[in-house]
Write a protein that holds these residues in place. Structure first.
Motif, PDB file in Angstrom:
ATOM      1  N   GLU A 145       0.829  -1.204   0.000  1.00 34.73           N
ATOM      2  CA  GLU A 145       0.000   0.000   0.000  1.00 34.73           C
ATOM      3  C   GLU A 145       0.868   1.261   0.000  1.00 34.73           C
ATOM      4  N   LEU A 146       1.954   1.252   0.759  1.00 32.64           N
ATOM      5  CA  LEU A 146       2.859   2.405   0.766  1.00 32.64           C
ATOM      6  C   LEU A 146       3.462   2.629  -0.622  1.00 32.64           C
ATOM      7  N   LYS A 147       3.850   1.556  -1.295  1.00 34.83           N
ATOM      8  CA  LYS A 147       4.389   1.678  -2.659  1.00 34.83           C
ATOM      9  C   LYS A 147       3.331   2.214  -3.612  1.00 34.83           C
ATOM     10  N   ARG A 148       2.085   1.780  -3.450  1.00 33.87           N
ATOM     11  CA  ARG A 148       0.989   2.262  -4.292  1.00 33.87           C
ATOM     12  C   ARG A 148       0.783   3.757  -4.077  1.00 33.87           C
ATOM     13  N   ILE A 149       0.787   4.184  -2.823  1.00 32.99           N
ATOM     14  CA  ILE A 149       0.602   5.607  -2.501  1.00 32.99           C
ATOM     15  C   ILE A 149       1.774   6.430  -3.041  1.00 32.99           C
ATOM     16  N   GLU A 150       2.980   5.918  -2.882  1.00 29.97           N
ATOM     17  CA  GLU A 150       4.157   6.627  -3.405  1.00 29.97           C
ATOM     18  C   GLU A 150       4.081   6.770  -4.923  1.00 29.97           C
ATOM     19  N   ARG A 151       3.627   5.717  -5.610  1.00 34.62           N
ATOM     20  CA  ARG A 151       3.465   5.774  -7.068  1.00 34.62           C
ATOM     21  C   ARG A 151       2.441   6.840  -7.448  1.00 34.62           C
ATOM     22  N   LEU A 152       1.326   6.878  -6.734  1.00 34.17           N
ATOM     23  CA  LEU A 152       0.310   7.899  -7.008  1.00 34.17           C
ATOM     24  C   LEU A 152       0.889   9.295  -6.830  1.00 34.17           C
ATOM     25  N   TYR A 153       1.622   9.482  -5.758  1.00 39.50           N
ATOM     26  CA  TYR A 153       2.221  10.785  -5.473  1.00 39.50           C
ATOM     27  C   TYR A 153       3.224  11.169  -6.566  1.00 39.50           C
ATOM     28  N   ARG A 154       4.076  10.225  -6.952  1.00 41.48           N
ATOM     29  CA  ARG A 154       5.043  10.478  -8.034  1.00 41.48           C
ATOM     30  C   ARG A 154       4.338  10.874  -9.319  1.00 41.48           C
TER      31      ARG A 154
END
Length: 104
Positions: free
Chosen positions: A89-98
């Motif tokens: 989930e953290l990786k998914r959120i980071e991808r969205l932010y990027r």
């Protein structure tokens, strides 16, 4: 990791995310509620029904484990499976932010 758990928990609800995120250290439901309120500057509040329903489901699914009881409060902690889900989930959120940072 069980693919079914991945389907159920990713993407996570905001409430589920904060509960699992807080349980990287052992805590009870009320302390999680207070921590989330503090972290979000009062923008996210978790009702007792949501808190204890989510804790129960996460425990049943093996994302968290009952650690001990203190003053009649159940203390929980994240499991390895819970960490895997949280990391996804953290990786998914980071991808969205990027991705939004790259928009013109």
């Amino acid at each position: 990791m069980d693919k079914k758990l991945k389907r159920i928990y990713v993407p996570m609800t905001e409430t589920g995310f904060y509960i699992l995120f807080c349980l990287r250290e052992a805590m009870h439901g009320y302390s999680i509620t207070q921590k989330v309120k503090e972290m979000t500057e009062g923008q996210v509040t978790i009702s007792p029904g949501t808190m204890y329903g989510t804790l129960s489901k996460m425990e049943k699914d093996g994302l968290i484990v009952f650690a001990r009881e203190e003053n009649k409060r159940r203390i929980y902690h994240i499991t390895d499976v819970g960490r895997e889900i949280l990391d996804l989930e953290l990786k998914r959120i980071e991808r969205l932010y990027r991705n939004i940072q790259e928009e013109p």
